[in-house]
Design a protein around this motif. Structure first.
Motif, PDB file in Angstrom:
ATOM      1  N   PRO A  29       0.771  -1.341   0.034  1.00 16.84           N
ATOM      2  CA  PRO A  29      -0.009   0.048  -0.359  1.00 16.84           C
ATOM      3  C   PRO A  29       0.928   1.321  -0.004  1.00 16.84           C
ATOM      4  N   PRO A  30       0.528   2.474  -0.230  1.00 12.62           N
ATOM      5  CA  PRO A  30       1.085   3.691  -0.224  1.00 12.62           C
ATOM      6  C   PRO A  30       1.664   3.874   1.043  1.00 12.62           C
ATOM      7  N   PRO A  31       2.831   4.239   1.154  1.00 13.19           N
ATOM      8  CA  PRO A  31       3.378   4.566   2.696  1.00 13.19           C
ATOM      9  C   PRO A  31       2.341   5.550   3.485  1.00 13.19           C
ATOM     10  N   GLY A  32       2.240   5.134   4.758  1.00 14.15           N
ATOM     11  CA  GLY A  32       1.534   5.794   5.627  1.00 14.15           C
ATOM     12  C   GLY A  32       0.039   5.248   5.632  1.00 14.15           C
ATOM     13  N   SER A  33      -0.342   4.472   4.782  1.00 13.75           N
ATOM     14  CA  SER A  33      -1.798   4.369   4.614  1.00 13.75           C
ATOM     15  C   SER A  33      -1.795   2.691   5.201  1.00 13.75           C
ATOM     16  N   SER A  34      -1.064   2.237   5.741  1.00 14.44           N
ATOM     17  CA  SER A  34      -1.036   0.866   6.360  1.00 14.44           C
ATOM     18  C   SER A  34      -0.074   0.627   7.515  1.00 14.44           C
ATOM     19  N   PRO A  35      -0.435  -0.167   8.655  1.00 19.71           N
ATOM     20  CA  PRO A  35       0.580  -0.198   9.685  1.00 19.71           C
ATOM     21  C   PRO A  35       1.742  -1.117   9.144  1.00 19.71           C
ATOM     22  N   THR A  36       1.527  -2.069   8.185  1.00 23.13           N
ATOM     23  CA  THR A  36       2.590  -2.856   7.855  1.00 23.13           C
ATOM     24  C   THR A  36       2.863  -2.488   6.557  1.00 23.13           C
ATOM     25  N   LYS A  37       4.193  -2.799   6.076  1.00 24.80           N
ATOM     26  CA  LYS A  37       4.654  -2.410   4.528  1.00 24.80           C
ATOM     27  C   LYS A  37       3.863  -3.341   3.575  1.00 24.80           C
ATOM     28  N   ARG A  38       3.621  -4.744   3.761  1.00 24.68           N
ATOM     29  CA  ARG A  38       2.784  -5.191   2.774  1.00 24.68           C
ATOM     30  C   ARG A  38       1.550  -5.930   3.632  1.00 24.68           C
ATOM     31  N   VAL A  39       0.731  -6.173   2.700  1.00 21.70           N
ATOM     32  CA  VAL A  39      -0.652  -6.865   2.981  1.00 21.70           C
ATOM     33  C   VAL A  39      -0.901  -7.871   2.151  1.00 21.70           C
ATOM     34  N   ALA A  40      -1.230  -9.147   2.702  1.00 23.39           N
ATOM     35  CA  ALA A  40      -1.412 -10.446   1.840  1.00 23.39           C
ATOM     36  C   ALA A  40      -2.696 -10.694   1.558  1.00 23.39           C
ATOM     37  N   PHE A  41      -3.340 -11.035   0.459  1.00 19.62           N
ATOM     38  CA  PHE A  41      -4.555 -11.116   0.126  1.00 19.62           C
ATOM     39  C   PHE A  41      -4.442 -12.670  -0.104  1.00 19.62           C
ATOM     40  N   ARG A  42      -5.398 -13.439   0.489  1.00 20.35           N
ATOM     41  CA  ARG A  42      -5.398 -14.998   0.429  1.00 20.35           C
ATOM     42  C   ARG A  42      -6.660 -15.072  -0.318  1.00 20.35           C
ATOM     43  N   SER A  43      -6.589 -15.744  -1.451  1.00 17.69           N
ATOM     44  CA  SER A  43      -7.685 -15.982  -2.330  1.00 17.69           C
ATOM     45  C   SER A  43      -7.642 -17.435  -2.999  1.00 17.69           C
ATOM     46  N   THR A  44      -8.791 -17.617  -3.405  1.00 21.10           N
ATOM     47  CA  THR A  44      -9.046 -19.085  -4.367  1.00 21.10           C
ATOM     48  C   THR A  44      -8.512 -18.704  -5.668  1.00 21.10           C
ATOM     49  N   TYR A  45      -9.063 -17.595  -6.352  1.00 21.87           N
ATOM     50  CA  TYR A  45      -8.731 -17.130  -7.577  1.00 21.87           C
ATOM     51  C   TYR A  45      -7.946 -15.814  -7.558  1.00 21.87           C
ATOM     52  N   ALA A  46      -7.387 -15.536  -8.614  1.00 25.92           N
ATOM     53  CA  ALA A  46      -6.737 -14.388  -8.902  1.00 25.92           C
ATOM     54  C   ALA A  46      -6.588 -14.024 -10.406  1.00 25.92           C
ATOM     55  N   HIS A  47      -6.753 -12.806 -10.861  1.00 28.74           N
ATOM     56  CA  HIS A  47      -6.836 -12.268 -12.189  1.00 28.74           C
ATOM     57  C   HIS A  47      -5.727 -11.382 -12.352  1.00 28.74           C
ATOM     58  N   ILE A  48      -4.850 -11.551 -13.459  1.00 32.24           N
ATOM     59  CA  ILE A  48      -3.933 -10.682 -13.827  1.00 32.24           C
ATOM     60  C   ILE A  48      -4.400  -9.785 -15.098  1.00 32.24           C
ATOM     61  N   ALA A  49      -4.369  -8.407 -14.912  1.00 31.08           N
ATOM     62  CA  ALA A  49      -4.556  -7.447 -16.028  1.00 31.08           C
ATOM     63  C   ALA A  49      -3.930  -6.050 -15.762  1.00 31.08           C
ATOM     64  N   VAL A  50      -2.541  -6.196 -15.986  1.00 35.03           N
ATOM     65  CA  VAL A  50      -1.696  -5.279 -15.534  1.00 35.03           C
ATOM     66  C   VAL A  50      -1.404  -4.390 -16.729  1.00 35.03           C
ATOM     67  N   GLY A  51      -1.777  -4.497 -17.833  1.00 36.02           N
ATOM     68  CA  GLY A  51      -1.623  -3.716 -18.789  1.00 36.02           C
ATOM     69  C   GLY A  51      -0.259  -3.834 -19.535  1.00 36.02           C
ATOM     70  N   TYR A  52       0.150  -2.716 -20.033  1.00 37.52           N
ATOM     71  CA  TYR A  52       1.640  -2.815 -20.737  1.00 37.52           C
ATOM     72  C   TYR A  52       2.698  -3.064 -19.678  1.00 37.52           C
ATOM     73  N   PRO A  53       3.583  -4.038 -20.074  1.00 37.10           N
ATOM     74  CA  PRO A  53       4.753  -4.179 -19.224  1.00 37.10           C
ATOM     75  C   PRO A  53       5.583  -2.932 -19.016  1.00 37.10           C
ATOM     76  N   GLY A  54       5.637  -2.281 -20.092  1.00 39.66           N
ATOM     77  CA  GLY A  54       6.296  -0.957 -20.209  1.00 39.66           C
ATOM     78  C   GLY A  54       6.660  -0.869 -21.693  1.00 39.66           C
ATOM     79  N   LEU A  55       6.950   0.642 -22.065  1.00 42.59           N
ATOM     80  CA  LEU A  55       6.899   0.981 -23.448  1.00 42.59           C
ATOM     81  C   LEU A  55       8.440   1.159 -23.697  1.00 42.59           C
ATOM     82  N   ASN A  56       8.768   0.553 -25.071  1.00 38.14           N
ATOM     83  CA  ASN A  56      10.362   1.006 -25.215  1.00 38.14           C
ATOM     84  C   ASN A  56      10.539   2.032 -26.365  1.00 38.14           C
ATOM     85  N   MET A  57      11.761   2.590 -26.258  1.00 41.97           N
ATOM     86  CA  MET A  57      12.006   3.270 -27.689  1.00 41.97           C
ATOM     87  C   MET A  57      12.760   2.569 -28.644  1.00 41.97           C
ATOM     88  N   LEU A  58      12.789   3.092 -29.470  1.00 40.36           N
ATOM     89  CA  LEU A  58      13.618   2.418 -30.671  1.00 40.36           C
ATOM     90  C   LEU A  58      15.108   2.719 -30.241  1.00 40.36           C
TER      91      LEU A  58
END
Lengths: 515, 147
Positions: free
Chosen positions: A180-209
């Motif tokens: 989470p953004p700094p300061g918004s959570s008492p811990t640095k990380r939060v774990a979500f325990r789920s049966t299902y996960a879906h990944i849609a993160v868009g472009y991994p990055g754009l490269n130039m020539l």
């Protein structure tokens, strides 16, 4: 800080509940997480909600507060403000899984004049024979998304932050680690325990020539050589103060857009901007391997309404691609892919004028040795004499001097450059498809990542190269969402939606009734 | 429309069949069928509908063939409307000059035929270009297949 990843966690592929607890990372239980938080996450959330999944059963994890913010940024800097039209079909409606009423119908019924009513309807009735394809205004898409995201209660499922990894859980399902953004959570990380996960993160990055990247690194000047997906308004502003020459690289939709902006400004402010357009592949005429596979082309461009032939989203090509494996699939992608742009009357008119009046020049080949000189930037163009230019092509390399270079090639980075995707490849069993991206099945399940009864799904551009080609589009994301929802229904997570529920849910949509 | 051959035939038979049936149900009593009884009128309109559906199957084979010349492998909305002309003429010829569709003494007038044919076609065209997607939400992604 408390609750951070430990070396043991980072190195272990399958985590136990105790390992996560021992690291002090709080665990949130939720059956389904969607990762990315953009339009891919939103349409999946929307589809599942319409299938009957409660909002509380889904968490949407990502850096965006609203799902269209990243997309809107990219289209705005690549010169599509809200009033302009995006390259998307009338029935590709990410706010409405049925595609009815389409954007054209909605635009007609929202019009304040008779001509405003008739025009979009006439357009969709006669396209693409007597009119260019209808496309919605960006603003219409964002406004309709806003309405739907409120209707289905998306905001309550959003958890802002960066997803670092998804790891399999001993006993089934997954742990998704959110920072989470700094300061918004008492811990640095939060774990979500789920049966299902879906990944849609868009472009991994754009490269130039590579040669443009090299220039930026060597001379530490990011202002004169830009990627069209970066904010580059300063170039247009500067051209208004002082006449200049711009080199365009690439021949896709973004090149079309940037050219339109340059020429619109040229007309509006009576500028003397000169444009050098360097094509790598110059398309002079209709092209293809047989009479049944002939795509239109002219003046350097390959023309196509949308980024793939239309039937990949539902017809013959969708059915055909579903059956192809390995090299055959790769070959099919090659045949129908390639850089292309739609035919639009105003673009045709602008470039025709540019050619006649001598301020728009085309070249074909590659460029190297970009360097700053007294008059701006000089680069050596290595012409490709095999390209069918409309004039006898030069045979020897020659220097050209310009003020700016705009890279519109839209080169995408390898999926490994995205930390989450790299982690999935290294630790969670994900593999690559024939085009090198995430290998998903026909159901959009990420092959190789099963964990007990748990499943990971992926959609969007990171999965290009799979059984369904149109992934990187609104409609493609919706098609993926439906396949995922149907697969989840087969696993008992929700009920498969039949005609009765579909009609009822549509009626609720039409009345903007919250679900 | 983004049809496959299988989808075309399914949409023709089931879509046109069901929509055309409801159109016939509603309009037959008010069609100018002269001195035919209501039962006879229904026999005529339902026979004409059956002819449009069945003759449509070979038409779909032809359209599928023509579609192969299109890069996008799509079937523009306009084509779905214009094909009414050629199909309408062929069915009219069968109705008026043969006894395959209806016996000689039940042949409808051109006016009655046109009213039924045009309303049926327009209703079908409008439904497949929009509301069909609400009822069968997977249909448009399956090339027009229902099953």
């Amino acid at each position: 800080m408390n609750g951070d990843l430990t070396p043991a966690l980072i190195e272990t592929d399958v985590w136990t509940d105790d390992m996560v607890a021992a690291a002090g990372i709080p665990i949130v239980d939720v059956p389904f997480v969607t990762i990315g938080g953009g339009i891919g996450s939103f349409v999946t959330f929307d589809t599942l909600r319409i299938y009957g999944v409660p909002a509380a059963a889904i968490a949407s994890l990502g850096p965006q507060a609203v799902p269209w913010s990243s997309y809107e940024h990219l289209v705005r800097v690549s010169q599509i403000p809200r009033r302009e039209r995006i390259r998307s079909d009338s029935a590709s409606t990410p706010d409405n899984i049925w595609g009815f009423p389409s954007y054209a119908v909605r635009e007609a019924f929202g019009a304040r004049s008779l001509s405003g009513f008739i025009k979009p309807l006439w357009n969709v009735a006669v396209e693409p024979i007597f009119a260019n394809y209808y496309t919605p205004r960006a603003g219409q898409v964002f406004e309709s998304l806003e309405r739907e995201h409120q209707r289905v209660g998306y905001a309550q499922s959003v958890r802002i932050g960066d997803v670092r990894m998804v790891r399999r859980r001993s006993g089934g399902g997954y742990f998704t680690i959110l920072t989470p953004p700094p300061g918004s959570s008492p811990t640095k990380r939060v774990a979500f325990r789920s049966t299902y996960a879906h990944i849609a993160v868009g472009y991994p990055g754009l490269n130039m020539l590579p040669e443009l990247q090299e220039f930026r690194e060597r001379y530490r000047d990011p202002s004169k050589v830009v990627n069209a997906y970066e904010s580059h308004e300063h170039i247009y502003q500067s051209l208004r103060r002082r006449p200049g020459t711009v080199m365009i690289r690439g021949s896709g939709i973004v090149a079309s857009r940037v050219l339109q902006r340059l020429i619109d400004d040229r007309d509006k402010y009576r500028l003397r901007t000169t444009i050098l357009h360097l094509f790598r592949t110059y398309v002079a005429e209709p092209h293809g391997s047989s009479i049944f596979k002939r795509r239109k082309g002219k003046d350097g461009w390959a023309y196509q309404g949308f980024n793939y032939p239309k039937s990949v989203w539902g017809g013959q090509l969708k059915a055909k691609m579903r059956k192809l494996e390995g090299e055959d699939r790769k070959q099919a992608y090659k045949e129908m892919g390639g850089t292309n742009t739609p035919v639009r009357k105003n673009w045709q008119e602008q470039l025709r004028r540019g050619r006649t009046e001598g301020w728009y020049h085309v070249m074909a080949g590659t460029a190297r040795d970009l360097r700053p000189t007294r008059d701006g930037l000089t680069t050596t163009v290595v012409p490709d004499p095999s390209q069918p230019l409309p004039y006898p092509p030069p045979t020897h390399p020659f220097d050209v001097t310009v003020n700016y270079v705009i890279d519109c090639t839209g080169l995408e980075a390898d999926i490994r450059e995205h930390r989450l995707l790299a982690d999935l490849l290294d630790h969670t069993g994900a593999g690559r498809n024939p085009l090198g991206r995430l290998d998903v099945d026909r159901t959009f399940e990420l092959i190789g990542t099963r964990s007990g009864t748990g499943r990971i799904y992926a959609s969007g551009t990171a999965t290009l190269g799979g059984y369904f080609p149109g992934v990187d589009t609104f409609l493609g994301l919706q098609i993926a969402a439906r396949e995922i929802a149907d697969d989840l229904a087969a696993h008992g997570f929700c009920r498969r939606m039949g005609p009765m529920r579909s009609v009822h849910q549509w009626w609720l949509w039409a009345r903007n009734q919250r679900i | 429309m983004l049809p496959t051959l299988n989808g075309r035939i399914q949409t023709r038979v089931l879509g046109l069949g069901i929509i055309g049936f409801f159109v016939a149900l509603v309009i037959t009593p008010v069609l100018p069928t002269g001195d035919l009884s209501l039962t006879q009128s229904y026999r005529v309109t339902l026979s004409v509908l059956l002819a449009v559906v069945l003759v449509g199957v070979p038409w779909e084979l032809l359209y599928h063939g023509l579609q192969q010349f299109r890069w996008e492998k799509d079937w523009p909305t306009l084509f779905g409307l214009l094909t009414a002309v050629s199909e309408g003429i062929v069915v009219w010829l069968l109705v008026h000059y043969t006894t395959i569709v209806v016996p000689e003494d039940l042949r409808p007038s051109l006016t009655a035929y046109l009213i039924q044919f045009i309303i049926t076609w327009l209703a079908f065209w409008l439904v497949v270009n929009g509301p069909m997607r609400v009822l069968f939400h997977r249909w448009r992604f399956a090339g027009g297949r229902f099953i």
